[in-house]
Enzyme design. Sequence first.
Site, mmCIF file in Angstrom:
data_model
loop_
_atom_site.group_PDB
_atom_site.id
_atom_site.type_symbol
_atom_site.label_atom_id
_atom_site.label_comp_id
_atom_site.label_asym_id
_atom_site.label_seq_id
_atom_site.Cartn_x
_atom_site.Cartn_y
_atom_site.Cartn_z
ATOM 1 N N SER A 61 -59.011 -13.420 21.863
ATOM 2 C CA SER A 61 -57.884 -13.065 22.722
ATOM 3 C C SER A 61 -58.407 -12.861 24.131
ATOM 4 C CB SER A 61 -57.217 -11.776 22.231
ATOM 5 O OG SER A 61 -56.318 -11.264 23.194
ATOM 6 N N TYR A 117 -58.465 -2.990 19.909
ATOM 7 C CA TYR A 117 -58.197 -4.428 19.800
ATOM 8 C C TYR A 117 -59.006 -5.211 20.834
ATOM 9 C CZ TYR A 117 -55.575 -8.803 19.504
ATOM 10 O OH TYR A 117 -55.224 -10.121 19.348
#
Length: 250
Positions: A146, A159
């Site tokens: 990501s 995350y």
Amino acid sequence: MDLKGVVALVTGGNGGLGQRICHALAQEGAHIAVVYARSRDQAESVASELASRHHIKAQAFACDLTDGAAVDRLVGEVTKAFGRLDVLVNDAAYNHAIPFDDLDNLTQEVWDKIMAINLTGPMRLTKAVAPVMKVQGQGRIINIASVAGLSPTGSSIAYAVSKAGLIHLTRCMAVALAPETLVNCVAPGLLDGTRATANLRSEQIERSASASLLKKPADKDDCADMVVAMCRTETMTGQTVVIDSGRIFH
């Protein structure tokens, strides 16, 4: 690498991006192992659609990526079912939206779960498939990270750090597994229609899309096509390609 007849294991293969990746690989003639954690019916439906649409072999497999023994069993089951294993796509992930300044809610439990699924899981699978690919003399591993791993942004600190770790794991495994196995990474930005996006706050989604140069979310098919390109390549390894409609430059 010619993808016709190769076997690809895709974790999170029943998810929004995972399904696109499965179809993109199957369209090139690859057989697909659709790996899921809980949604058995959905994963089996995806496998059935892959087989009927692309005329390849496809099968759903359950696996808890936080369980090392289960990961080893998965690789054994896939190689037994298909006879080989050429491609691993680490797409499965978990997130939990917590503002960066809300450290009280960044509990050890949340941190451990995100790290176990997003970083330790791909490491375990990579180690499990590495000997198979080495014996075959070829292999491709593609990690789905990501843009949160490249900049302090995303749904939570945990995350972002897990995806940063996955990007560096890509580099380290590229060194460890060369020359037989090539390891690369796709780092998407905001994607519509995925479980990860569904877990974000509405203001995060709006802010992310409006901040991009193209003023729209990244495209899942673009990400899936990049996975295919990374499987085909013969001279690219250890690299991370960002697909985010123009937000992060690295």
